[in-house]
Design a protein around this motif. Sequence first.
Motif, PDB file in Angstrom:
ATOM      1  N   GLN A 108     -55.222 -55.416 -23.044  1.00 53.49           N
ATOM      2  CA  GLN A 108     -55.000 -56.789 -22.627  1.00 53.49           C
ATOM      3  C   GLN A 108     -56.326 -57.538 -22.605  1.00 53.49           C
ATOM      4  OE1 GLN A 108     -52.218 -57.200 -19.375  1.00 53.49           O
ATOM      5  NE2 GLN A 108     -53.315 -58.999 -18.644  1.00 53.49           N
ATOM      6  N   LEU A 109     -56.349 -58.751 -23.143  1.00 55.96           N
ATOM      7  CA  LEU A 109     -57.546 -59.604 -23.144  1.00 55.96           C
ATOM      8  C   LEU A 109     -57.379 -60.689 -22.082  1.00 55.96           C
ATOM      9  CD1 LEU A 109     -57.930 -60.139 -27.009  1.00 55.96           C
ATOM     10  CD2 LEU A 109     -59.258 -58.586 -25.568  1.00 55.96           C
ATOM     11  N   PRO A 110     -58.493 -61.224 -21.559  1.00 60.62           N
ATOM     12  CA  PRO A 110     -58.348 -62.318 -20.594  1.00 60.62           C
ATOM     13  C   PRO A 110     -57.869 -63.590 -21.289  1.00 60.62           C
ATOM     14  CG  PRO A 110     -60.679 -61.825 -20.999  1.00 60.62           C
ATOM     15  CD  PRO A 110     -59.876 -60.816 -21.766  1.00 60.62           C
ATOM     16  N   ARG A 111     -57.091 -64.365 -20.566  1.00 59.75           N
ATOM     17  CA  ARG A 111     -56.673 -65.677 -21.081  1.00 59.75           C
ATOM     18  C   ARG A 111     -57.873 -66.614 -21.071  1.00 59.75           C
ATOM     19  NH1 ARG A 111     -51.079 -67.977 -18.598  1.00 59.75           N
ATOM     20  NH2 ARG A 111     -49.713 -66.246 -19.136  1.00 59.75           N
ATOM     21  N   TRP A 112     -57.834 -67.621 -21.929  1.00 61.12           N
ATOM     22  CA  TRP A 112     -58.868 -68.649 -21.875  1.00 61.12           C
ATOM     23  C   TRP A 112     -58.751 -69.382 -20.534  1.00 61.12           C
ATOM     24  CZ3 TRP A 112     -57.986 -71.282 -27.285  1.00 61.12           C
ATOM     25  CH2 TRP A 112     -58.623 -70.515 -28.276  1.00 61.12           C
ATOM     26  N   PRO A 113     -59.888 -69.626 -19.859  1.00 60.51           N
ATOM     27  CA  PRO A 113     -59.796 -70.370 -18.592  1.00 60.51           C
ATOM     28  C   PRO A 113     -59.412 -71.829 -18.841  1.00 60.51           C
ATOM     29  CG  PRO A 113     -62.094 -69.856 -19.140  1.00 60.51           C
ATOM     30  CD  PRO A 113     -61.239 -69.207 -20.187  1.00 60.51           C
ATOM     31  N   GLN A 114     -58.740 -72.401 -17.862  1.00 62.10           N
ATOM     32  CA  GLN A 114     -58.380 -73.820 -17.952  1.00 62.10           C
ATOM     33  C   GLN A 114     -59.656 -74.657 -17.973  1.00 62.10           C
ATOM     34  OE1 GLN A 114     -55.616 -75.314 -15.103  1.00 62.10           O
ATOM     35  NE2 GLN A 114     -54.037 -73.842 -15.632  1.00 62.10           N
ATOM     36  N   GLN A 115     -59.583 -75.766 -18.681  1.00 57.86           N
ATOM     37  CA  GLN A 115     -60.762 -76.629 -18.794  1.00 57.86           C
ATOM     38  C   GLN A 115     -60.300 -78.075 -18.939  1.00 57.86           C
ATOM     39  OE1 GLN A 115     -63.656 -74.691 -20.899  1.00 57.86           O
ATOM     40  NE2 GLN A 115     -64.985 -76.452 -21.189  1.00 57.86           N
ATOM     41  N   GLU A 116     -60.879 -78.954 -18.126  1.00 57.78           N
ATOM     42  CA  GLU A 116     -60.520 -80.372 -18.224  1.00 57.78           C
ATOM     43  C   GLU A 116     -61.084 -80.964 -19.506  1.00 57.78           C
ATOM     44  OE1 GLU A 116     -60.934 -83.114 -14.973  1.00 57.78           O
ATOM     45  OE2 GLU A 116     -60.712 -81.471 -13.534  1.00 57.78           O
ATOM     46  N   ILE A 117     -60.345 -81.899 -20.096  1.00 58.66           N
ATOM     47  CA  ILE A 117     -60.822 -82.510 -21.340  1.00 58.66           C
ATOM     48  C   ILE A 117     -61.815 -83.635 -21.037  1.00 58.66           C
ATOM     49  CG2 ILE A 117     -58.800 -81.931 -22.716  1.00 58.66           C
ATOM     50  CD1 ILE A 117     -57.814 -84.784 -22.366  1.00 58.66           C
ATOM     51  N   THR A 118     -62.730 -83.826 -21.984  1.00 54.65           N
ATOM     52  CA  THR A 118     -63.688 -84.932 -21.886  1.00 54.65           C
ATOM     53  C   THR A 118     -63.099 -86.134 -22.621  1.00 54.65           C
ATOM     54  OG1 THR A 118     -64.795 -84.353 -23.947  1.00 54.65           O
ATOM     55  CG2 THR A 118     -65.616 -83.295 -21.930  1.00 54.65           C
ATOM     56  N   ILE A 119     -63.769 -87.251 -22.553  1.00 53.76           N
ATOM     57  CA  ILE A 119     -63.280 -88.463 -23.231  1.00 53.76           C
ATOM     58  C   ILE A 119     -63.198 -88.223 -24.740  1.00 53.76           C
ATOM     59  CG2 ILE A 119     -63.860 -90.862 -23.800  1.00 53.76           C
ATOM     60  CD1 ILE A 119     -64.986 -91.035 -20.876  1.00 53.76           C
ATOM     61  N   GLU A 120     -64.219 -87.555 -25.309  1.00 53.98           N
ATOM     62  CA  GLU A 120     -64.202 -87.295 -26.757  1.00 53.98           C
ATOM     63  C   GLU A 120     -63.051 -86.364 -27.151  1.00 53.98           C
ATOM     64  OE1 GLU A 120     -66.789 -84.800 -29.780  1.00 53.98           O
ATOM     65  OE2 GLU A 120     -67.948 -86.455 -28.922  1.00 53.98           O
ATOM     66  N   GLN A 121     -62.768 -85.394 -26.305  1.00 55.24           N
ATOM     67  CA  GLN A 121     -61.703 -84.427 -26.605  1.00 55.24           C
ATOM     68  C   GLN A 121     -60.305 -85.016 -26.408  1.00 55.24           C
ATOM     69  OE1 GLN A 121     -63.031 -81.608 -23.735  1.00 55.24           O
ATOM     70  NE2 GLN A 121     -64.441 -80.569 -25.128  1.00 55.24           N
ATOM     71  N   LEU A 123     -58.868 -87.082 -28.015  1.00 55.00           N
ATOM     72  CA  LEU A 123     -58.210 -87.192 -29.315  1.00 55.00           C
ATOM     73  C   LEU A 123     -57.199 -86.052 -29.520  1.00 55.00           C
ATOM     74  CD1 LEU A 123     -58.099 -88.572 -32.144  1.00 55.00           C
ATOM     75  CD2 LEU A 123     -59.894 -86.984 -32.848  1.00 55.00           C
ATOM     76  N   LEU A 124     -57.561 -84.837 -29.106  1.00 60.02           N
ATOM     77  CA  LEU A 124     -56.644 -83.697 -29.241  1.00 60.02           C
ATOM     78  C   LEU A 124     -55.371 -83.925 -28.436  1.00 60.02           C
ATOM     79  CD1 LEU A 124     -59.073 -80.633 -28.937  1.00 60.02           C
ATOM     80  CD2 LEU A 124     -57.905 -81.421 -31.001  1.00 60.02           C
ATOM     81  N   SER A 125     -55.525 -84.484 -27.251  1.00 59.76           N
ATOM     82  CA  SER A 125     -54.374 -84.749 -26.389  1.00 59.76           C
ATOM     83  C   SER A 125     -53.490 -85.854 -26.967  1.00 59.76           C
ATOM     84  CB  SER A 125     -54.860 -85.143 -24.993  1.00 59.76           C
ATOM     85  OG  SER A 125     -53.774 -85.419 -24.153  1.00 59.76           O
ATOM     86  N   THR A 126     -54.113 -86.956 -27.375  1.00 58.80           N
ATOM     87  CA  THR A 126     -53.370 -88.099 -27.904  1.00 58.80           C
ATOM     88  C   THR A 126     -52.583 -87.706 -29.153  1.00 58.80           C
ATOM     89  OG1 THR A 126     -55.102 -89.547 -27.060  1.00 58.80           O
ATOM     90  CG2 THR A 126     -53.601 -90.492 -28.693  1.00 58.80           C
ATOM     91  N   ARG A 127     -53.254 -86.994 -30.065  1.00 61.99           N
ATOM     92  CA  ARG A 127     -52.584 -86.593 -31.315  1.00 61.99           C
ATOM     93  C   ARG A 127     -51.444 -85.600 -31.069  1.00 61.99           C
ATOM     94  NH1 ARG A 127     -56.103 -87.804 -35.840  1.00 61.99           N
ATOM     95  NH2 ARG A 127     -56.479 -90.005 -35.491  1.00 61.99           N
ATOM     96  N   LEU A 128     -51.629 -84.709 -30.099  1.00 60.42           N
ATOM     97  CA  LEU A 128     -50.566 -83.750 -29.809  1.00 60.42           C
ATOM     98  C   LEU A 128     -49.362 -84.459 -29.181  1.00 60.42           C
ATOM     99  CD1 LEU A 128     -49.783 -80.767 -30.065  1.00 60.42           C
ATOM    100  CD2 LEU A 128     -50.608 -80.435 -27.740  1.00 60.42           C
ATOM    101  N   GLN A 129     -49.624 -85.439 -28.341  1.00 60.02           N
ATOM    102  CA  GLN A 129     -48.519 -86.213 -27.754  1.00 60.02           C
ATOM    103  C   GLN A 129     -47.750 -86.954 -28.851  1.00 60.02           C
ATOM    104  OE1 GLN A 129     -49.396 -88.302 -23.941  1.00 60.02           O
ATOM    105  NE2 GLN A 129     -51.357 -87.218 -24.055  1.00 60.02           N
ATOM    106  N   LEU A 150     -57.760 -78.507 -21.758  1.00 62.79           N
ATOM    107  CA  LEU A 150     -58.267 -78.265 -23.110  1.00 62.79           C
ATOM    108  C   LEU A 150     -57.794 -76.920 -23.679  1.00 62.79           C
ATOM    109  CD1 LEU A 150     -60.039 -79.403 -25.381  1.00 62.79           C
ATOM    110  CD2 LEU A 150     -61.987 -78.241 -24.313  1.00 62.79           C
ATOM    111  N   SER A 151     -57.730 -75.888 -22.843  1.00 57.42           N
ATOM    112  CA  SER A 151     -57.275 -74.576 -23.317  1.00 57.42           C
ATOM    113  C   SER A 151     -55.835 -74.651 -23.823  1.00 57.42           C
ATOM    114  CB  SER A 151     -57.364 -73.525 -22.204  1.00 57.42           C
ATOM    115  OG  SER A 151     -58.695 -73.317 -21.841  1.00 57.42           O
ATOM    116  N   TRP A 152     -54.978 -75.303 -23.048  1.00 60.11           N
ATOM    117  CA  TRP A 152     -53.569 -75.456 -23.443  1.00 60.11           C
ATOM    118  C   TRP A 152     -53.462 -76.244 -24.744  1.00 60.11           C
ATOM    119  CZ3 TRP A 152     -49.953 -79.368 -24.171  1.00 60.11           C
ATOM    120  CH2 TRP A 152     -48.611 -78.969 -24.176  1.00 60.11           C
ATOM    121  N   LEU A 153     -54.218 -77.338 -24.848  1.00 64.39           N
ATOM    122  CA  LEU A 153     -54.187 -78.171 -26.061  1.00 64.39           C
ATOM    123  C   LEU A 153     -54.612 -77.374 -27.298  1.00 64.39           C
ATOM    124  CD1 LEU A 153     -55.815 -81.445 -24.705  1.00 64.39           C
ATOM    125  CD2 LEU A 153     -53.447 -81.193 -25.481  1.00 64.39           C
ATOM    126  N   CYS A 154     -55.722 -76.646 -27.179  1.00 58.90           N
ATOM    127  CA  CYS A 154     -56.228 -75.883 -28.322  1.00 58.90           C
ATOM    128  C   CYS A 154     -55.221 -74.813 -28.759  1.00 58.90           C
ATOM    129  CB  CYS A 154     -57.570 -75.228 -27.980  1.00 58.90           C
ATOM    130  SG  CYS A 154     -58.926 -76.415 -27.849  1.00 58.90           S
TER     131      CYS A 154
END
Length: 192
Positions: A108-121, A123-129, A150-154
Motif C-alpha cells: 500500500q502506498l500513501p495517498r497524496w495529501p490534500q492541498q489547497e489550490i492557488t490562484i494560478e492553479q 484553471l484546473l478547477s474551472t476547466r474540470l467544472q 489540488l490533489s483531488w483535481l489532479c
Amino acid sequence: MTTLNIPLLFQKRHILPTGRMPLYLSTITHSTTLKAILLSKIGIGICMFSNKSSQRRLYHIGTRVTIEDFNHEPSNHLITLHVYGQDPFKIATIEQDNNDIIWGKCQQLPRWPQQEITIEQQLLSTRLQLMFHKHPDLHKLHHQQEFDNLSWLCQRWLEILPVPTQEKQTLLNRPDCLHACDYLMSMIKTHH
C-alpha cells in the motif's frame, strides 16, 4: 506499510483514490474472476496495461477499489461494477491461480495529501467544472466534489486525459500532486 494480497484486473483506463468508475466484465470470460471479486472483503486492484503491439506491458502502480454497486444484464452477458478508488499500491509479485484469477501481493502506498489550490492553479478547477457540466455522466460519478483540493483535481484529470501510461505511472509514484499539477497545467495551457 501494509501488504495486501488481492485479485487484480488490468484495464486501459485507470481509477485513482476517491475516483469512481464503471467496469464492464463478461459473465462468460470473467466468471471465476467475478466470483473472487464479489467475495473479496478488502476489494480488488485495478492496474493499467499497454496494449501497443510494440510494447505490451503491465504497470505496477494501481488502486485498490471497493464495489459500490453492480448490475447484471443477462441478455448480453455483462456485469457492470461501479467501483470507488480507495488506496494506491505498488505490485510486488503477481501470480495466476488454477482458476485463471490474477493475484497481486501489493504494498500500500500513501495517498497524496490534500492541498489547497492557488490562484494560478484555479484553471484546473474551472476547466474540470466545465468538463463535468458538458458530460453529465462524469459529473454524476463524483458525489463529493473537491474543486478546491489540488490533489483531488489532479487525480480526476489523470483519470480522464489521454496521458501516456508511462508518464502517468511516473507522476503517481511521487509523494504529492505537485509534479502532476505542473504537467497538467502545461498540458491544459497548450491544448486549449
